[in-house]
Motif scaffolding. Structure first.
Motif, PDB file in Angstrom:
ATOM      1  N   PHE A   1       0.815  -1.214   0.000  1.00 49.24           N
ATOM      2  CA  PHE A   1       0.000   0.000   0.000  1.00 49.24           C
ATOM      3  C   PHE A   1       0.852   1.269   0.000  1.00 49.24           C
ATOM      4  CE2 PHE A   1      -3.017  -3.199   1.385  1.00 49.24           C
ATOM      5  CZ  PHE A   1      -4.126  -2.860   0.632  1.00 49.24           C
ATOM      6  N   ALA A   2       2.109   1.149  -0.408  1.00 48.19           N
ATOM      7  CA  ALA A   2       3.014   2.287  -0.576  1.00 48.19           C
ATOM      8  C   ALA A   2       3.114   3.162   0.667  1.00 48.19           C
ATOM      9  CB  ALA A   2       2.605   3.116  -1.795  1.00 48.19           C
ATOM     10  N   CYS A   3       3.191   2.534   1.831  1.00 52.10           N
ATOM     11  CA  CYS A   3       3.322   3.285   3.087  1.00 52.10           C
ATOM     12  C   CYS A   3       4.756   3.756   3.261  1.00 52.10           C
ATOM     13  CB  CYS A   3       2.960   2.403   4.275  1.00 52.10           C
ATOM     14  SG  CYS A   3       1.250   1.879   4.288  1.00 52.10           S
ATOM     15  N   ARG A   4       4.874   4.905   3.904  1.00 47.67           N
ATOM     16  CA  ARG A   4       6.217   5.380   4.268  1.00 47.67           C
ATOM     17  C   ARG A   4       6.176   5.885   5.704  1.00 47.67           C
ATOM     18  NH1 ARG A   4       7.517  10.740   4.238  1.00 47.67           N
ATOM     19  NH2 ARG A   4       5.937  12.157   3.458  1.00 47.67           N
ATOM     20  N   PHE A   5       7.272   5.629   6.404  1.00 49.57           N
ATOM     21  CA  PHE A   5       7.364   6.040   7.804  1.00 49.57           C
ATOM     22  C   PHE A   5       7.260   7.557   7.904  1.00 49.57           C
ATOM     23  CE2 PHE A   5       9.829   7.508  11.427  1.00 49.57           C
ATOM     24  CZ  PHE A   5       9.178   6.846  12.454  1.00 49.57           C
ATOM     25  N   HIS A   6       6.534   8.051   8.922  1.00 56.89           N
ATOM     26  CA  HIS A   6       6.401   9.494   9.112  1.00 56.89           C
ATOM     27  C   HIS A   6       6.983   9.969  10.442  1.00 56.89           C
ATOM     28  CE1 HIS A   6       4.533  13.449   9.730  1.00 56.89           C
ATOM     29  NE2 HIS A   6       4.597  13.521   8.406  1.00 56.89           N
ATOM     30  N   HIS A   7       6.615   9.342  11.570  1.00 57.69           N
ATOM     31  CA  HIS A   7       7.106   9.810  12.859  1.00 57.69           C
ATOM     32  C   HIS A   7       6.879   8.782  13.966  1.00 57.69           C
ATOM     33  CE1 HIS A   7       2.821  11.116  13.211  1.00 57.69           C
ATOM     34  NE2 HIS A   7       2.994  10.761  14.477  1.00 57.69           N
ATOM     35  N   LEU A   8       7.511   9.054  15.110  1.00 54.94           N
ATOM     36  CA  LEU A   8       7.242   8.347  16.360  1.00 54.94           C
ATOM     37  C   LEU A   8       6.469   9.288  17.261  1.00 54.94           C
ATOM     38  CD1 LEU A   8      10.767   6.822  17.094  1.00 54.94           C
ATOM     39  CD2 LEU A   8       8.762   5.631  16.183  1.00 54.94           C
ATOM     40  N   GLY A   9       5.410   8.806  17.911  1.00 51.35           N
ATOM     41  CA  GLY A   9       4.601   9.624  18.805  1.00 51.35           C
ATOM     42  C   GLY A   9       5.017   9.416  20.253  1.00 51.35           C
TER      43      GLY A   9
ATOM     44  N   GLU B   1       2.451   7.199   6.490  1.00 47.99           N
ATOM     45  CA  GLU B   1       1.571   7.795   5.485  1.00 47.99           C
ATOM     46  C   GLU B   1       1.219   6.743   4.452  1.00 47.99           C
ATOM     47  OE1 GLU B   1       2.043  12.455   4.646  1.00 47.99           O
ATOM     48  OE2 GLU B   1       3.763  11.263   4.026  1.00 47.99           O
ATOM     49  N   THR B   2      -0.012   6.807   3.956  1.00 48.68           N
ATOM     50  CA  THR B   2      -0.448   5.901   2.903  1.00 48.68           C
ATOM     51  C   THR B   2      -1.380   6.618   1.934  1.00 48.68           C
ATOM     52  OG1 THR B   2      -1.569   3.824   2.369  1.00 48.68           O
ATOM     53  CG2 THR B   2      -2.362   5.004   4.318  1.00 48.68           C
TER      54      THR B   2
ATOM     55  N   ALA C   1      -7.374  15.503  10.857  1.00 51.13           N
ATOM     56  CA  ALA C   1      -6.391  15.886  11.869  1.00 51.13           C
ATOM     57  C   ALA C   1      -5.833  17.277  11.595  1.00 51.13           C
ATOM     58  CB  ALA C   1      -5.252  14.873  11.911  1.00 51.13           C
ATOM     59  N   VAL C   2      -5.819  18.097  12.621  1.00 51.35           N
ATOM     60  CA  VAL C   2      -5.268  19.449  12.527  1.00 51.35           C
ATOM     61  C   VAL C   2      -3.797  19.403  12.119  1.00 51.35           C
ATOM     62  CG1 VAL C   2      -4.686  21.508  13.878  1.00 51.35           C
ATOM     63  CG2 VAL C   2      -6.908  20.402  14.184  1.00 51.35           C
ATOM     64  N   ALA C   3      -3.029  18.479  12.673  1.00 48.57           N
ATOM     65  CA  ALA C   3      -1.589  18.408  12.400  1.00 48.57           C
ATOM     66  C   ALA C   3      -1.277  18.142  10.936  1.00 48.57           C
ATOM     67  CB  ALA C   3      -0.940  17.324  13.264  1.00 48.57           C
ATOM     68  N   PHE C   4      -2.249  17.614  10.194  1.00 49.52           N
ATOM     69  CA  PHE C   4      -2.022  17.263   8.797  1.00 49.52           C
ATOM     70  C   PHE C   4      -2.996  17.994   7.871  1.00 49.52           C
ATOM     71  CE2 PHE C   4      -0.620  13.726  11.456  1.00 49.52           C
ATOM     72  CZ  PHE C   4       0.739  13.791  11.171  1.00 49.52           C
ATOM     73  N   ALA C   5      -3.327  19.218   8.231  1.00 48.52           N
ATOM     74  CA  ALA C   5      -4.166  20.093   7.401  1.00 48.52           C
ATOM     75  C   ALA C   5      -5.478  19.433   6.992  1.00 48.52           C
ATOM     76  CB  ALA C   5      -3.390  20.564   6.172  1.00 48.52           C
ATOM     77  N   GLY C   6      -6.058  18.683   7.915  1.00 45.52           N
ATOM     78  CA  GLY C   6      -7.350  18.062   7.662  1.00 45.52           C
ATOM     79  C   GLY C   6      -7.294  16.700   7.009  1.00 45.52           C
TER      80      GLY C   6
ATOM     81  N   LEU D   1       0.733   0.131  18.646  1.00 49.63           N
ATOM     82  CA  LEU D   1      -0.242   1.080  18.131  1.00 49.63           C
ATOM     83  C   LEU D   1       0.362   1.778  16.918  1.00 49.63           C
ATOM     84  CD1 LEU D   1      -3.052   2.335  18.670  1.00 49.63           C
ATOM     85  CD2 LEU D   1      -1.869   4.119  19.963  1.00 49.63           C
ATOM     86  N   ILE D   2      -0.390   1.755  15.810  1.00 49.12           N
ATOM     87  CA  ILE D   2       0.066   2.347  14.559  1.00 49.12           C
ATOM     88  C   ILE D   2      -0.914   3.442  14.152  1.00 49.12           C
ATOM     89  CG2 ILE D   2       0.547   1.918  12.105  1.00 49.12           C
ATOM     90  CD1 ILE D   2       2.502   0.493  13.976  1.00 49.12           C
ATOM     91  N   GLU D   3      -0.371   4.572  13.737  1.00 48.43           N
ATOM     92  CA  GLU D   3      -1.185   5.651  13.179  1.00 48.43           C
ATOM     93  C   GLU D   3      -1.012   5.645  11.670  1.00 48.43           C
ATOM     94  OE1 GLU D   3      -1.748  10.514  13.484  1.00 48.43           O
ATOM     95  OE2 GLU D   3       0.131   9.625  14.190  1.00 48.43           O
ATOM     96  N   LEU D   4      -2.122   5.704  10.964  1.00 52.67           N
ATOM     97  CA  LEU D   4      -2.083   5.882   9.523  1.00 52.67           C
ATOM     98  C   LEU D   4      -2.440   7.330   9.222  1.00 52.67           C
ATOM     99  CD1 LEU D   4      -3.931   2.736   8.145  1.00 52.67           C
ATOM    100  CD2 LEU D   4      -1.475   3.118   8.391  1.00 52.67           C
ATOM    101  N   ILE D   5      -1.701   7.929   8.305  1.00 51.44           N
ATOM    102  CA  ILE D   5      -1.938   9.303   7.876  1.00 51.44           C
ATOM    103  C   ILE D   5      -2.257   9.258   6.394  1.00 51.44           C
ATOM    104  CG2 ILE D   5      -0.949  11.617   7.650  1.00 51.44           C
ATOM    105  CD1 ILE D   5       1.200  10.597   9.763  1.00 51.44           C
ATOM    106  N   GLU D   6      -3.368   9.843   6.029  1.00 51.15           N
ATOM    107  CA  GLU D   6      -3.751   9.895   4.623  1.00 51.15           C
ATOM    108  C   GLU D   6      -2.752  10.776   3.879  1.00 51.15           C
ATOM    109  OE1 GLU D   6      -8.044  10.153   2.672  1.00 51.15           O
ATOM    110  OE2 GLU D   6      -7.550  11.890   3.896  1.00 51.15           O
ATOM    111  N   ALA D   7      -2.096  10.194   2.894  1.00 49.10           N
ATOM    112  CA  ALA D   7      -1.091  10.941   2.127  1.00 49.10           C
ATOM    113  C   ALA D   7      -1.770  11.947   1.213  1.00 49.10           C
ATOM    114  CB  ALA D   7      -0.238   9.989   1.297  1.00 49.10           C
TER     115      ALA D   7
END
Length: 146
Positions: A10-18, A90-91, A115-120, A133-139
């Protein structure tokens, strides 16, 4: 599809550690001494109940999160002594990946929300069978759309 193929498929790429903390200002000072610096502006997300700040430096990007009120889920992490509590990726295929993760035995803990941190852009959280626990962020797509 095997679970270990999902992120590549699904072409995910690492973004951050929370990281959970009581004060992002105090926490930032410790990371500055290791060569980190603030990336962008602080944010507050009423849906997630957090205030946050991203740091970049000699290691992975960090997202420092503190509770913005008594109902914040960060309070529970801090109360249990948990500091590093999620990995984020991110995916470009949020909905399809969520379905595949569910089929692989992962539990959706926070359904997709803006999410506010990712401009919606939407984020979602899921718990893997090994309790990570994994967070997915819509790319954001190359044309700026989602």
């Amino acid at each position: 599809m095997k679970e270990d193929d999902l992120f590549a498929s699904f072409a995910c790429r690492f973004h951050h550690l929370g990281l959970a903390c009581r004060s992002i200002d105090r926490e930032t000072q410790s990371w500055i001494s290791l060569g980190y610096r603030q990336e962008g502006s602080d944010f507050e997300d009423p849906i997630q109940g957090v205030r946050g700040r991203f740091l970049i430096g000699p290691g992975p990007r960090l997202e420092l999160l503190m509770p913005s009120g008594p109902e914040s889920p960060i309070n529970g992490m801090i109360d249990r002594g948990v500091k590093l509590y999620h990995h984020a990726f991110e995916t470009p295929s949020m909905n399809d990946l969520l379905a595949a993760l569910g089929a692989a035995g992962c539990k959706l803990t926070v359904a997709p929300v803006p999410a506010v941190a990712f401009a919606g852009r939407r984020i979602a959280f899921f718990l893997m069978p090994n309790m990570n626990l994994i967070e997915l962020i819509e790319a954001e797509l190359s044309d700026g759309s989602r």
